[in-house]
Design a protein around this motif. Sequence first.
Motif, mmCIF file in Angstrom:
data_model
loop_
_atom_site.group_PDB
_atom_site.id
_atom_site.type_symbol
_atom_site.label_atom_id
_atom_site.label_comp_id
_atom_site.label_asym_id
_atom_site.label_seq_id
_atom_site.Cartn_x
_atom_site.Cartn_y
_atom_site.Cartn_z
ATOM 1 N N ALA A 84 50.505 35.171 -1.573
ATOM 2 C CA ALA A 84 50.256 33.831 -2.107
ATOM 3 C C ALA A 84 51.397 33.382 -3.017
ATOM 4 N N LEU A 85 51.880 34.297 -3.853
ATOM 5 C CA LEU A 85 52.991 33.957 -4.741
ATOM 6 C C LEU A 85 54.253 33.639 -3.937
ATOM 7 N N GLN A 86 54.494 34.429 -2.903
ATOM 8 C CA GLN A 86 55.675 34.195 -2.071
ATOM 9 C C GLN A 86 55.604 32.849 -1.355
ATOM 10 N N ALA A 87 54.381 32.416 -1.074
ATOM 11 C CA ALA A 87 54.193 31.124 -0.412
ATOM 12 C C ALA A 87 54.210 29.961 -1.402
ATOM 13 N N GLY A 88 54.420 30.275 -2.675
ATOM 14 C CA GLY A 88 54.497 29.226 -3.685
ATOM 15 C C GLY A 88 53.153 28.725 -4.162
ATOM 16 N N ARG A 89 52.084 29.480 -3.868
ATOM 17 C CA ARG A 89 50.749 29.065 -4.287
ATOM 18 C C ARG A 89 50.429 29.621 -5.672
ATOM 19 N N ALA A 90 49.595 28.913 -6.395
ATOM 20 C CA ALA A 90 49.169 29.351 -7.723
ATOM 21 C C ALA A 90 47.788 28.782 -8.015
ATOM 22 N N HIS A 91 46.958 29.601 -8.658
ATOM 23 C CA HIS A 91 45.637 29.184 -9.133
ATOM 24 C C HIS A 91 44.675 28.783 -8.004
ATOM 25 N N ASP A 92 44.991 29.115 -6.766
ATOM 26 C CA ASP A 92 44.037 28.810 -5.703
ATOM 27 C C ASP A 92 43.201 30.058 -5.428
ATOM 28 N N GLU A 93 42.342 29.994 -4.432
ATOM 29 C CA GLU A 93 41.512 31.149 -4.094
ATOM 30 C C GLU A 93 42.206 31.970 -3.010
ATOM 31 N N VAL A 94 42.418 33.258 -3.304
ATOM 32 C CA VAL A 94 43.040 34.153 -2.336
ATOM 33 C C VAL A 94 41.933 34.670 -1.419
ATOM 34 N N ALA A 95 41.454 33.777 -0.568
ATOM 35 C CA ALA A 95 40.289 34.074 0.266
ATOM 36 C C ALA A 95 40.558 35.202 1.252
ATOM 37 N N ALA A 96 41.821 35.393 1.627
ATOM 38 C CA ALA A 96 42.145 36.445 2.596
ATOM 39 C C ALA A 96 41.769 37.827 2.065
ATOM 40 N N TYR A 97 41.840 38.010 0.754
ATOM 41 C CA TYR A 97 41.426 39.287 0.149
ATOM 42 C C TYR A 97 39.935 39.514 0.371
ATOM 43 N N GLU A 98 39.131 38.517 0.065
ATOM 44 C CA GLU A 98 37.686 38.617 0.294
ATOM 45 C C GLU A 98 37.374 38.856 1.758
ATOM 46 N N GLU A 99 38.096 38.201 2.639
ATOM 47 C CA GLU A 99 37.795 38.288 4.068
ATOM 48 C C GLU A 99 38.221 39.616 4.690
ATOM 49 N N SER A 100 39.062 40.370 4.002
ATOM 50 C CA SER A 100 39.635 41.565 4.621
ATOM 51 C C SER A 100 39.000 42.883 4.200
ATOM 52 N N TRP A 101 38.294 42.926 3.058
ATOM 53 C CA TRP A 101 37.923 44.233 2.526
ATOM 54 C C TRP A 101 36.879 44.962 3.367
ATOM 55 N N ARG A 102 35.956 44.239 3.987
ATOM 56 C CA ARG A 102 34.914 44.929 4.744
ATOM 57 C C ARG A 102 35.456 45.615 6.006
ATOM 58 N N ALA A 103 36.599 45.128 6.503
ATOM 59 C CA ALA A 103 37.230 45.763 7.665
ATOM 60 C C ALA A 103 38.260 46.811 7.249
ATOM 61 N N SER A 104 38.400 47.035 5.955
ATOM 62 C CA SER A 104 39.374 47.999 5.435
ATOM 63 C C SER A 104 38.715 49.368 5.259
ATOM 64 N N PRO A 105 39.486 50.414 4.889
ATOM 65 C CA PRO A 105 38.874 51.722 4.611
ATOM 66 C C PRO A 105 37.797 51.670 3.531
ATOM 67 N N ILE A 106 37.884 50.705 2.611
ATOM 68 C CA ILE A 106 36.837 50.569 1.584
ATOM 69 C C ILE A 106 35.516 50.202 2.243
ATOM 70 N N GLY A 107 35.552 49.201 3.126
ATOM 71 C CA GLY A 107 34.343 48.793 3.816
ATOM 72 C C GLY A 107 33.776 49.900 4.677
ATOM 73 N N TYR A 108 34.644 50.625 5.364
ATOM 74 C CA TYR A 108 34.198 51.741 6.201
ATOM 75 C C TYR A 108 33.497 52.792 5.352
ATOM 76 N N ASP A 109 34.052 53.084 4.184
ATOM 77 C CA ASP A 109 33.480 54.090 3.291
ATOM 78 C C ASP A 109 32.095 53.677 2.799
ATOM 79 N N LEU A 110 31.944 52.408 2.421
ATOM 80 C CA LEU A 110 30.685 51.957 1.826
ATOM 81 C C LEU A 110 29.606 51.658 2.865
ATOM 82 N N LYS A 111 29.994 51.160 4.029
ATOM 83 C CA LYS A 111 28.986 50.776 5.014
ATOM 84 C C LYS A 111 28.211 51.986 5.518
ATOM 85 N N ARG A 112 28.875 53.129 5.634
ATOM 86 C CA ARG A 112 28.219 54.335 6.155
ATOM 87 C C ARG A 112 27.089 54.829 5.257
#
Length: 554
Positions: free
Chosen positions: A359-387
């Motif tokens: 987001a910083l590289q794209a020149g964005r500031a103070h917006d919602e980094v929604a991609a973080y929210e959208e990605s965690w459940r498909a990450s190793p964190i989500g895999y660990d917790l869903k089981r």
Amino acid sequence: MSDLPARESMEFDVVVVGAGPAGLATAIRLKQQALEQGTDISVVVVEKGSEVGAHILSGAVIDPIGLDALLPEWRSDPDRPLKTQVTTDEFMYLGHAGGVTLPNLFMPKLMNNHGNFVGSLGNVARWLGRKAEELGVEIYPGFPASEVLVEDGKVMGVATGDMGISRNGEPNANFTRGMELRAKYTIFGEGARGSLTKQMVERFGLNQGRDHQKYGIGIKELWQVQPDKFRPGLVRHSMGWPLPNNAGGGSWLYHFDDNLVSVGFVVHLNYKNPTLSPFEEFQRFKTHPMVRDVFEGGKRIGYGARAIMEGGWQSVPRLSFPGGCLVGDSAGFVNVPRIKGSHNAILSGMLCADHVFAALQAGRAHDEVAAYEESWRASPIGYDLKRVRNVKPLWSKYGTAAGVALGGLDMWLTELFGWSPFGTMKHGKPDHECLLPLDQVQPIKYDRPDGVLTFDKLSSVFLSNTNHEEDQPPHLKVKDMGLQKASELGVYGGPSQRYCPAGVYEWVEGEGGPRYQINAQNCVHCKTCDIKDPNQNITWVTPEGGGGPNYVNM
């Protein structure tokens, strides 16, 4: 107070609140990304403890996947904080006078601790802090963030607390105004039940559509044991006695470093009996015939307590909002049956940093980094917790004995087939709604401590090196003292005297009847009162800078 001078301010690209594993991993990863891209970003970390690691408390058996991803060469560092690998892994179910050790082949593979490390999470944080500073991260310990700066519905940074405010709320001779730390993005890694995270969850509705959060309290002692009692790399967990079947929890006992044993006890905060004391249950646990021999001739050298986020997969709030994100235990990434969360804390910090950096590289500031929210459940964190998403609800619904069996079956089925017969279960009531009135329970009576194996709260708090400036506004806020007397005492019998592991709360008899006494100097910042008070009448806020415990090797 309205005539206070304006705060000075400093500008950064990213402000991180909390120098725990999640916050430091966020800062480190941001700087790593900047170096890889040949650019620079300014990152500052503010920490309420007197030093990095001072307020960090965990068992701790640490899954190294987070450290391996963040700093792959960590194992070759002569100053590395983790040196003891797990050699023996045991799980026991205890009765009053005996117990059984369950064969490891019955345990789901995800519960296997071989390849993990035993050590001090506080020392891991200290080491991560040094690594962050080597990369150019600024770290300010002793400066608790006490206020979130929100403008036009966007988080613009935080302000540190004023120092030198007397108990009556007026500046004294040592008064120093707090600082505004303004940033394009603010990352909250405060740990369980963080005071600012709580505000962000409410302000931005981050828990809408999610199950409510669940909690436990973990109480820990550090012992130096006799060499003939020491088994390096032994990891032992138990459930059952001394808790009744309808109160969930369990113990750990870890051998590491030089004749050190970490022993602790977790009580799920959905227990019903207001006379139950997690601290006293822990003391009783150490007297069990299958446990007490370890401590014979040993010396207790450390003590502490903290809340644990136990809601898991279905309770994780939305992680992103305009200008900010949640990481680590602020989000609730603890895997409850494994009693582990530091690996997910580090991974979440890295994941957040990657999206914030983009987001910083794209020149964005103070917006919602929604991609973080959208990605965690498909990450190793989500895999660990869903089981393991149904283990805690099964324990709560069916009690310890049946819940452990059903939880184990659910983990096996999920591991083997990726499917659970229970779907995704709900947690039931919030923890503060679970207490029964005093007249509906059988009061629990506890033995007096012997001062050798079992101890009282005040001598325990002494070992936590807890200190607060006495002449400051209380950081434990009771909204309605009349309600506290009528309900907390009159209906529930004063459970705060029992659930607090530090002797902060007392109902003292006086001429005008019982008086609520708050010994705020004893507070170890576990946040249990903020969670378990049946009327949600107590609010924990940050005290003056550097106040609280100063844990060593915890």
